[in-house]
Design a protein around this motif. Structure first.
Motif, PDB file in Angstrom:
ATOM      1  N   ARG A  47      33.650 -35.879  86.263  1.00  0.00           N
ATOM      2  CA  ARG A  47      32.832 -36.878  85.565  1.00  0.00           C
ATOM      3  C   ARG A  47      32.457 -38.076  86.427  1.00  0.00           C
ATOM      4  N   PHE A  48      33.199 -38.287  87.521  1.00  0.00           N
ATOM      5  CA  PHE A  48      32.958 -39.502  88.307  1.00  0.00           C
ATOM      6  C   PHE A  48      32.754 -39.220  89.790  1.00  0.00           C
ATOM      7  N   LEU A  49      32.318 -37.998  90.138  1.00  0.00           N
ATOM      8  CA  LEU A  49      32.133 -37.642  91.533  1.00  0.00           C
ATOM      9  C   LEU A  49      31.052 -38.507  92.185  1.00  0.00           C
ATOM     10  N   PHE A  50      31.392 -39.093  93.328  1.00  0.00           N
ATOM     11  CA  PHE A  50      30.467 -39.893  94.133  1.00  0.00           C
ATOM     12  C   PHE A  50      29.968 -41.138  93.400  1.00  0.00           C
ATOM     13  N   PRO A  56      27.387 -48.209  89.624  1.00  0.00           N
ATOM     14  CA  PRO A  56      28.079 -47.629  88.471  1.00  0.00           C
ATOM     15  C   PRO A  56      27.130 -46.807  87.611  1.00  0.00           C
ATOM     16  N   GLY A  57      27.624 -45.684  87.129  1.00  0.00           N
ATOM     17  CA  GLY A  57      26.805 -44.818  86.294  1.00  0.00           C
ATOM     18  C   GLY A  57      26.174 -43.671  87.049  1.00  0.00           C
ATOM     19  N   ARG A  58      26.053 -43.807  88.362  1.00  0.00           N
ATOM     20  CA  ARG A  58      25.508 -42.714  89.177  1.00  0.00           C
ATOM     21  C   ARG A  58      26.668 -41.812  89.595  1.00  0.00           C
ATOM     22  N   LYS A  59      26.843 -40.743  88.876  1.00  0.00           N
ATOM     23  CA  LYS A  59      27.996 -39.886  89.119  1.00  0.00           C
ATOM     24  C   LYS A  59      27.609 -38.433  88.904  1.00  0.00           C
TER      25      LYS A  59
END
Length: 225
Positions: A47-50, A56-59
């Motif tokens: 859910r939080f890759l890269f 924030p929010g770009r994952k």
């Protein structure tokens, strides 16, 4: 991961703690076995890759990426690789021997076992004994590493005297372990010889000053006129 991605200073500033934690030697709470391997993917990569702190929010989702990349590259479905590795064919969506106790979950997203993506099948494969991966992935990893070693004429133990190391250099290289590397580059006070395994009577800890004394002999690699 989301707190460290693109923040190398965080890793550098906490290098000692990270290395000691990996070696499970800081204190008793770290001296425990890893969780058993399962089919689940941790939230940090699902859910939080890269996801960088500045954006924030770009994952992304690593599992979805791997599935899509497999399709983009035209990888055969999972069952084809089982056949390639000489393993018994998957009998159906109730074949727990091949795909583990949660195999019925796959029937919710695939119409046929012939549609199961390689990455998904590898995740679901049961892990037996002391292994970290299932039978098909063990096979594929073995083939890949064999090809990397014997397909690389510059591999460190090549017998070509114009490319490789001499016998004395090879002996020193083979005497190195990750424990010795960690002792040489950190302030950890003691380590077990095999840092991939918990300390035990069969894998005792040694003071790092002793392991440092057994580190790579760099004088063997110094060119002399």
């Amino acid at each position: 991961m989301r707190h460290l991605f693109h923040r190398p200073a965080e890793c550098l500033n906490n290098f000692e703690g990270i290395m000691a934690g990996l070696a499970a030697v800081v204190n008793k709470q770290y001296k425990r076995a890893l969780k058993k391997v399962d089919r689940n993917v941790v939230r940090e990569v699902s859910r939080f890759l890269f996801e960088a702190a500045a954006f924030p929010g770009r994952k992304l989702d690593l599992a979805s990426l791997n599935i899509q990349r497999g399709r983009d590259h035209g990888l055969a479905p999972y069952i084809k690789y089982r056949t390639f590795c000489g393993l018994p064919p998957v009998k159906g969506f109730d074949d727990q021997e091949a795909l583990g106790p949660y195999v019925r979950d796959l029937a919710k997203v695939y119409r046929s076992i012939a549609d199961i993506d390689l990455f998904v099948g590898l995740l679901y494969e049961p892990v037996k004994g002391d292994a970290s991966v299932g039978s098909t992935l063990t096979c594929l990893l073995g083939i890949q590493f064999f090809s990397l070693k014997f397909g690389d004429r510059f591999f460190f133990d090549t017998t070509d005297e114009t490319l490789g190391f001499n016998d004395e250099q090879l002996l020193s290289l083979r005497n190195m372990t990750l424990a010795k590397v960690m002792c040489q580059n950190t302030n950890v006070q003691e380590l077990q010889l095999d840092v991939f395994t918990l300390p035990s009577k069969q894998n005792p800890t040694y003071p790092c000053h002793q392991l440092r004394s057994e580190s790579l002999d760099l004088t063997l690699f110094t060119q002399h006129d």
